[in-house]
Design an enzyme around this catalytic site. Structure first.
Site, PDB file in Angstrom:
ATOM      1  CD1 TRP A 161     -12.530  48.500 -30.468  1.00  0.00           C
ATOM      2  CD2 TRP A 161     -13.134  47.374 -28.624  1.00  0.00           C
ATOM      3  NE1 TRP A 161     -12.442  49.361 -29.403  1.00  0.00           N
ATOM      4  CE2 TRP A 161     -12.801  48.703 -28.256  1.00  0.00           C
ATOM      5  CE3 TRP A 161     -13.544  46.484 -27.642  1.00  0.00           C
ATOM      6  CZ2 TRP A 161     -12.874  49.146 -26.944  1.00  0.00           C
ATOM      7  CZ3 TRP A 161     -13.629  46.927 -26.331  1.00  0.00           C
ATOM      8  CH2 TRP A 161     -13.287  48.242 -25.991  1.00  0.00           C
ATOM      9  CE  LYS A 204     -18.637  53.688 -29.110  1.00  0.00           C
ATOM     10  NZ  LYS A 204     -17.901  52.919 -28.084  1.00  0.00           N
ATOM     11  CG  ASP A 208     -18.564  44.482 -27.642  1.00  0.00           C
ATOM     12  OD1 ASP A 208     -19.378  45.290 -27.158  1.00  0.00           O
ATOM     13  OD2 ASP A 208     -17.364  44.766 -27.803  1.00  0.00           O
ATOM     14  CB  ALA A 234     -20.331  48.855 -28.764  1.00  0.00           C
TER      15      ALA A 234
END
Length: 395
Positions: free
Chosen positions: A127, A243, A208, A210
Site C-alpha cells: 500500500w 471497509k 495490516d 484492512a
C-alpha cells in the site's frame, strides 16, 4: 516562514479521482479509489450501522472524552473479532486510532520508541501510504519480493529468500488478507513457512488487517493473523473498520501490541497511551461506538455479517465474470488470476501506456501500475472493461 514551503507531490490516487470527476463523458468507469461501491456506484451505509447509530442518538448522554486508549469495550470487541481467543487477553495492549492509517502510523511510532534502529521490511509492492508514512518519519525501510508480475501470483521463493536476510529485531510488515494492491494472498502452508523464517531471524511481525471479511469470510480472512499472532512472542496488528463496516469517514481503527509475557502489557499500554496523547490526545469515538454496538448485539451482528457476506460474494462474482469475459475475448487463460485473487484489488499487469489508453480512449480510470478496484465494476461495465482492455493492448 510559510514562503519556504515547497509543493508536495500529488497523491496519485486522489489526482486520478479528480480527473475522473472532471471527465465529461457519460460512460466512464472509476476503478482507482479504494472504496467499496455497490452496483449503483454508491458506498452505502450498512443496515446495522444505521440501526446502531439510531440507538446511539437515542441513548448517548455525553460527548465527554473517552480514555487515551479509547473505549475499552471497542478494543475487547475488535480483539475478539480478529483473534478469537488465539492470544491471551492479558498479553494484548490496544489503542483506538483514526482509521487503519492511524493504526499503522502509531504502530510505526511504537516501533521507533522501542527500537529506533529497527528496519521495516515491506512487500514489493505494498500500500503506497505505508511507504509515504515511513519516508516522512525517516524510518529505515526495505522491500522484500512478493508479487510475480509474469504469473500474477506470490513470488514465494523470492519472499522467503529476502526475509532470510532480515536482522534480529527488524519488523516485517505483512498484509493480513486481500493484499493491497495485488489481491494475491499467501496460502496457509506459506504462512507457516513465513512464521518459521520470522522465528529463525528473531524478527517481529506487524500485520495490516484492512479487509477482514472481503476475501474468503470473516474467520478465513483472520486465519493468517491468528496463525502469526499465536505463534510469535511479539506481534503488532493494525486493524481498520473502514471497509468491513463501511465507516470510512468515521476513521475507526485499532492498534494491538502483543507482548511475550502478560507482565509487560502494562508498560506497553502506557507507552501506546502516551503516543496517542502526543499525536491527537483522545481518539475519535463515534465509529468505535457504532462498531462496538454491532459486535455486542447478536441481532445487529447477524445482520452485519449477512450484509458483509453479500458484499464479499458480489465482488467474487464480478471477478469470475471479468475473468470469463477476458478469457472469451482473448481465447486464453492469461487473466484467470483475477478470479483467484481476493479483496477489492487486482493488479492486471498492464504497462503504463495501456493504462493511459484505457483512460483517454475508453474513460476507464485505474492506477498507473494497473491496480484496479473490482468494486468499481458492475455486471454491465464488466464487458465494457474487458473489451477496452483488449482494444487498448492492441492499439
Amino acid at each position: 516562514m510559510l514562503e519556504t514551503l515547497k509543493e508536495q507531490p500529488a497523491d496519485k490516487i486522489l489526482a486520478l479521482m479528480q480527473m475522473y470527476k472532471d471527465d465529461p463523458r457519460d460512460l466512464k468507469v472509476d476503478l482507482g479509489v479504494g472504496v467499496y461501491k455497490n452496483a449503483e456506484g454508491v458506498t452505502p451505509v450498512m443496515r446495522a450501522v444505521k440501526e446502531a447509530e439510531r440507538r446511539l442518538v437515542e441513548t448517548q448522554e455525553t460527548k465527554a472524552y473517552t480514555g487515551l486508549a479509547g473505549d475499552p469495550e471497542f478494543a475487547d470487541a475488535m480483539i475478539d473479532l480478529i483473534l478469537d481467543g488465539t492470544v491471551a487477553r492479558d498479553r494484548i495492549a490496544a489503542i483506538a486510532t483514526p482509521g487503519g492509517t492511524g493504526a499503522c502510523r502509531q504502530g510505526f511510532e511504537l516501533v521507533r520508541l522501542a527500537n529506533p534502529d529497527a528496519k521495516i521490511w515491506h512487500s514489493d509492492p505494498t500500500w503506497p501510504n505505508h511507504l509515504s508514512i515511513l519516508k516522512f518519519m525517516g524510518m529505515p525501510a526495505q522491500s522484500y519480493r512478493y508479487f510475480d508480475e509474469a504469473t500474477a501470483l506470490v513470488d514465494f521463493d523470492g519472499m522467503v529468500e529476502d526475509l532470510g536476510t532480515v536482522a534480529k529485531g527488524d519488523i516485517v510488515l505483512l498484509h493480513g488478507c486481500c493484499h493491497n494492491p495485488t489481491g494475491a494472498n499467501l496460502t496457509a502452508e506459506q504462512v507457516e513457512k513465513v512464521i518459521s523464517v520470522l522465528k529463525e531471524r528473531d524478527a517481529i511481525p506487524m500485520i495490516d488487517l484492512a479487509y477482514q471479511g472481503f476475501g474468503d469470510g470473516l474467520d478465513a480472512d483472520a486465519a493468517t493473523t491468528r496463525a502469526i499472532a499465536g505463534a510469535m512472542d511479539e506481534c503488532l496488528i493494525a486493524a481498520s473498520c473502514s471497509k468491513n463496516f463501511g465507516v470510512y469517514r468515521e476513521r475507526t481503527g485499532l492498534l494491538m501490541a502483543i507482548s511475550a509475557e502478560a507482565g509487560q502489557t502494562k508498560t506497553v499500554q502506557g507507552n501506546m497511551n502516551y503516543l496517542n496523547r502526543q499525536n491527537y490526545s483522545f481518539p475519535p469515538d463515534h465509529g468505535a461506538r457504532v462498531v462496538t454496538t454491532i459486535l455486542k448485539d447478536p441481532d445487529l451482528r447477524a445482520d452485519w455479517e449477512a450484509e458483509l457476506e453479500e458484499v464479499r460474494l458480489g465482488m467474487l462474482e464480478l471477478r469470475k465474470q471479468l475473468a470469463g469475459e477476458l478469457a472469451r475475448l482473448t481465447n486464453s487463460d492469461r487473466y484467470a488470476f483475477i478470479a483467484e485473487h481476493r479483496g477489492m484489488f487486482s493488479r492486471l499487469g498492464l504497462p503504463p501506456e495501456v493504462v493511459e489508453r484505457l483512460r483517454t480512449d475508453h474513460g476507464i480510470y485505474m492506477v498507473g501500475d494497473s491496480r484496479m478496484n473490482i468494486a468499481g465494476l458492475n455486471e454491465k461495465t464488466v464487458p465494457v472493461l474487458a473489451k477496452a482492455i483488449v482494444e487498448a493492448e492492441k492499439a
